[in-house]
Design a protein around this motif. Structure first.
Motif, PDB file in Angstrom:
ATOM      1  N   THR A 178       0.861  -1.192   0.000  1.00 34.57           N
ATOM      2  CA  THR A 178       0.000   0.000   0.000  1.00 34.57           C
ATOM      3  C   THR A 178       0.895   1.239   0.000  1.00 34.57           C
ATOM      4  OG1 THR A 178      -0.171  -0.270   2.409  1.00 34.57           O
ATOM      5  CG2 THR A 178      -2.042  -0.991   1.093  1.00 34.57           C
ATOM      6  N   PRO A 179       1.462   1.591  -1.149  1.00 40.43           N
ATOM      7  CA  PRO A 179       2.341   2.760  -1.231  1.00 40.43           C
ATOM      8  C   PRO A 179       1.536   4.060  -1.275  1.00 40.43           C
ATOM      9  CG  PRO A 179       2.076   1.780  -3.387  1.00 40.43           C
ATOM     10  CD  PRO A 179       1.322   0.900  -2.433  1.00 40.43           C
ATOM     11  N   LEU A 180       2.261   5.166  -1.357  1.00 40.75           N
ATOM     12  CA  LEU A 180       1.616   6.459  -1.580  1.00 40.75           C
ATOM     13  C   LEU A 180       1.642   6.781  -3.064  1.00 40.75           C
ATOM     14  CD1 LEU A 180       2.960   8.822   1.232  1.00 40.75           C
ATOM     15  CD2 LEU A 180       0.627   8.002   0.970  1.00 40.75           C
ATOM     16  N   ALA A 181       0.571   7.357  -3.556  1.00 38.19           N
ATOM     17  CA  ALA A 181       0.561   7.847  -4.934  1.00 38.19           C
ATOM     18  C   ALA A 181       1.453   9.081  -5.020  1.00 38.19           C
ATOM     19  CB  ALA A 181      -0.858   8.185  -5.359  1.00 38.19           C
TER      20      ALA A 181
ATOM     21  N   PRO B 299      -3.216   7.958  -0.505  1.00 40.40           N
ATOM     22  CA  PRO B 299      -3.037   6.514  -0.395  1.00 40.40           C
ATOM     23  C   PRO B 299      -3.307   5.812  -1.727  1.00 40.40           C
ATOM     24  CG  PRO B 299      -4.344   7.346   1.439  1.00 40.40           C
ATOM     25  CD  PRO B 299      -4.204   8.478   0.462  1.00 40.40           C
ATOM     26  N   ASP B 300      -2.446   4.878  -2.063  1.00 41.63           N
ATOM     27  CA  ASP B 300      -2.637   4.066  -3.258  1.00 41.63           C
ATOM     28  C   ASP B 300      -3.087   2.676  -2.802  1.00 41.63           C
ATOM     29  OD1 ASP B 300      -2.575   2.596  -5.552  1.00 41.63           O
ATOM     30  OD2 ASP B 300      -0.462   2.944  -6.018  1.00 41.63           O
ATOM     31  N   ILE B 301      -4.382   2.452  -2.832  1.00 44.46           N
ATOM     32  CA  ILE B 301      -4.921   1.160  -2.398  1.00 44.46           C
ATOM     33  C   ILE B 301      -5.284   0.281  -3.595  1.00 44.46           C
ATOM     34  CG2 ILE B 301      -5.765   1.985  -0.169  1.00 44.46           C
ATOM     35  CD1 ILE B 301      -8.538   2.189  -1.465  1.00 44.46           C
ATOM     36  N   SER B 302      -4.695   0.594  -4.741  1.00 44.69           N
ATOM     37  CA  SER B 302      -5.018  -0.153  -5.959  1.00 44.69           C
ATOM     38  C   SER B 302      -4.649  -1.627  -5.833  1.00 44.69           C
ATOM     39  CB  SER B 302      -4.309   0.462  -7.166  1.00 44.69           C
ATOM     40  OG  SER B 302      -2.900   0.442  -7.002  1.00 44.69           O
ATOM     41  N   TYR B 303      -3.587  -1.933  -5.082  1.00 44.32           N
ATOM     42  CA  TYR B 303      -3.187  -3.329  -4.931  1.00 44.32           C
ATOM     43  C   TYR B 303      -4.230  -4.105  -4.116  1.00 44.32           C
ATOM     44  CZ  TYR B 303       1.424  -1.901  -6.631  1.00 44.32           C
ATOM     45  OH  TYR B 303       2.446  -1.415  -7.394  1.00 44.32           O
ATOM     46  N   ILE B 304      -4.799  -3.445  -3.102  1.00 44.11           N
ATOM     47  CA  ILE B 304      -5.860  -4.087  -2.317  1.00 44.11           C
ATOM     48  C   ILE B 304      -7.081  -4.333  -3.188  1.00 44.11           C
ATOM     49  CG2 ILE B 304      -7.472  -3.808  -0.392  1.00 44.11           C
ATOM     50  CD1 ILE B 304      -5.380  -2.193   1.070  1.00 44.11           C
TER      51      ILE B 304
END
Length: 423
Positions: A87-90, A95-100
Motif C-alpha cells: 500500500t504505497p503512496l501515490a 493513499p494508493d490502495i489499488s493493490y488491495i
C-alpha cells in the motif's frame, strides 16, 4: 474454535506474506500462496528465497504444504484468505490502495460461504469496512453472516532477530465478535499472543499510531541533530547520555532520512484520512517535512566537508555505503540513499554505492550496480558517506582508507579521526 487441517491462502508473497505463509505451513496447515510475480513463484517452487529474513532451507522444508502460484482460483478451497499486498503512496501524496482493490477483485469469484478473509495491508481507518466489505459482498454473500471479515495489521520488522512473527503480539479486529474470534483462533497457531480489539477500524488505527509515533520521534531527534551541530555539540553524545535515564525517555537516533514500507508512508495515510473529518494533522505534516529534508541536509554536510578539504561537490567522486533502507535487508523502498544519489548527481557529483544486500538498484528510470568495496575504491573516493549501518562493515577499516568520511549513522562516534564528519 480450533483450526486443525484447514487450508490458508496468502495473497502477496513479499516481506509480510512470505514469512506468514512459511509460519502457517510449519504449523501443519496447507498454504496456498498467490503472487502476481511469476519470477517470485518460480523461485519459491525451486526452494529459493528472495528475502533476507527467509532462508532457502525454510522454503524447501515446507514445499510439501506450501503451494505458490499466480492463479487466484487456487484459493477457492481455502478456509481463510489473508491479503498482504503493498500500500504505497501515490505521487499526489494520497493513499494508493489499488493493490488491495486488485487483489479483492481477483479473489472475489472464489469467496465462499464460511470463509475467513483478513486484510493485513497497512491502510487508513475504514478501508476494511468501507471498501473491502462492499467489494466482497457483490458476490451476494454478506460479511459477518455468510463469511467472516477482519483486519490484522502486520508487525513485521525485517532483520529483527529478537522480535519475530511468533513472539510479536498480533492485533485482530473483526467486523463482528464472531469474525474476531475466527481471526484470533487462526493466528494463535503461529503467534504466541493475539490481542483482539472491537473493530477493524481500531486495528487499522493502531498500526498508524505505532508508525506515526516512530516518525514523529525520528523527526524530533533529526531536528536535534541539526541544532546540535550548529551549536557545536555532538548529538550522539547527547543521545547516549539521555539514554541512561531509566524512565520517561525512549532512544531514537537521527539519520539521512527515513525509508522502508511503513514509517515514511503510514502517517501520511492518517493525515489524508483526517481531512475527511475536517482535521489537519499538523504534527504529522511537520514531522514529515523534517524527515524529508534530511537528505538535502546531508548533501550540505558533504558539500561543506569537501569544501574544507579544498574540493567542490561538482566533479567529486562520492561513494555511498549502503543503499538499503535499514541494516541487514535487501529492501531499498523509500530509502534515503536513493534521494542522496539523485541530489548528488543533480549537483554534478559522480556517485556510486556499495551494499552487500542490494547488488542492483532500479529507481526512477535509472539503474546502478553495487561496486566492489576495496581499499583502492575507498582511497579514490573524494568522500565516503555512511548511509546504512550494515553489521558487516568494518568502520575502522573504512575510516583508515578513506580521505573523507561523512557518517550519518553515528557508527564512528567512538573514533577520534580527523577525516570524519558526523551528522
Amino acid at each position: 474454535m480450533q483450526w486443525h487441517d484447514e487450508t490458508v491462502g496468502i495473497i502477496g508473497l513479499g516481506y509480510v506474506g512470505l514469512p506468514l505463509a512459511i509460519a502457517f505451513a510449519e504449523s501443519g496447515a496447507t498454504v496456498v500462496g498467490v503472487d502476481v510475480s511469476q519470477e517470485r513463484v518460480q523461485s519459491l517452487k525451486q526452494g529459493c528465497s528472495y528475502l533476507t529474513d527467509v532462508s532457502d532451507e525454510e522454503i524447501a522444508s515446507v514445499l510439501g504444504r506450501f503451494h505458490p502460484t499466480t492463479d487466484y482460483s487456487a484459493l477457492r478451497e481455502c478456509d481463510a484468505v489473508i491479503i498482504c499486498v503493498p500500500t504505497p503512496l501515490a505521487k499526489t501524496g494520497e493513499p494508493d490502495i489499488s493493490y488491495i482493490l486488485s487483489a479483492a477483485e481477483d479473489f472475489r469469484p472464489y469467496l465462499r460461504r464460511g470463509m475467513l478473509v483478513v486484510l493485513e495491508s497497512t491502510t487508513y481507518p475504514g478501508t476494511t469496512e468501507e471498501l473491502l466489505k462492499p467489494m466482497l459482498e457483490e458476490t451476494g454473500l454478506k460479511a459477518g453472516v455468510d463469511f467472516n471479515l477482519a483486519f490484522s495489521p502486520e508487525r513485521i520488522d525485517p532483520s529483527n532477530k529478537q522480535w519475530t512473527l511468533k513472539n510479536t503480539p498480533k492485533i485482530v479486529g473483526g467486523l463482528t465478535p464472531e469474525c474476531t474470534m475466527r481471526a484470533k483462533a487462526l493466528y494463535e497457531r503461529v503467534v504466541d499472543d493475539v490481542y483482539p480489539v472491537s473493530s477493524p477500524k481500531v486495528a487499522e488505527m493502531t498500526k498508524l499510531l505505532e508508525n506515526t509515533f516512530r516518525a514523529v520521534n525520528i523527526a524530533l531527534v533529526n531536528e536535534f541533530a541539526i541544532l546540535c551541530r550548529r551549536m557545536g555539540i555532538s548529538v550522539w553524545e547527547v543521545i547516549d547520555a539521555a539514554s541512561t535515564k531509566p524512565f520517561g525517555f525512549m532512544r531514537f537516533e537521527p539519520g539521512p532520512g527515513i525509508g522502508g514500507h511503513c514509517i515514511p508512508i503510514d502517517p501520511l495515510y492518517l493525515a489524508w484520512k483526517a481531512r475527511e473529518f475536517n482535521h489537519e494533522a499538523r504534527f504529522i505534516r511537520i514531522a514529515d517535512a523534517i524527515n524529508r529534508q534530511m537528505p538535502e541536509y546531508v548533501v550540505s554536510l558533504i558539500s561543506d566537508a569537501l569544501n574544507d578539504h579544498g574540493k567542490p561537490l561538482r566533479g567529486s567522486r562520492i561513494l555511498l555505503l549502503g543503499i538499503a533502507y535499514k541494516p541487514e535487508v535487501n529492501d531499498y523502498r523509500e530509502s534515503p540513499g536513493l534521494a542522496l544519489v539523485e541530489l548528488l548527481q543533480r549537483k554534478g557529483s559522480h556517485v556510486c554505492y556499495h551494499d552487500p544486500y542490494v547488488l542492483e538498484v532500479h529507481h526512477n528510470g535509472w539503474v546502478m550496480k553495487s561496486v566492489e568495496l576495496t581499499e583502492d575504491e575507498l582511497a579514490k573516493s573524494d568522500c565516503v558517506v555512511i548511509v546504512t549501518a550494515h553489521k558487516c562493515y568494518d568502520w575502522g577499516w573504512v575510516v583508515a582508507h578513506s580521505p573523507l568520511v561523512v557518517d550519518t549513522r553515528g557508527v564512528t562516534r567512538k573514533m577520534n579521526a580527523h577525516n570524519v564528519v558526523r551528522l
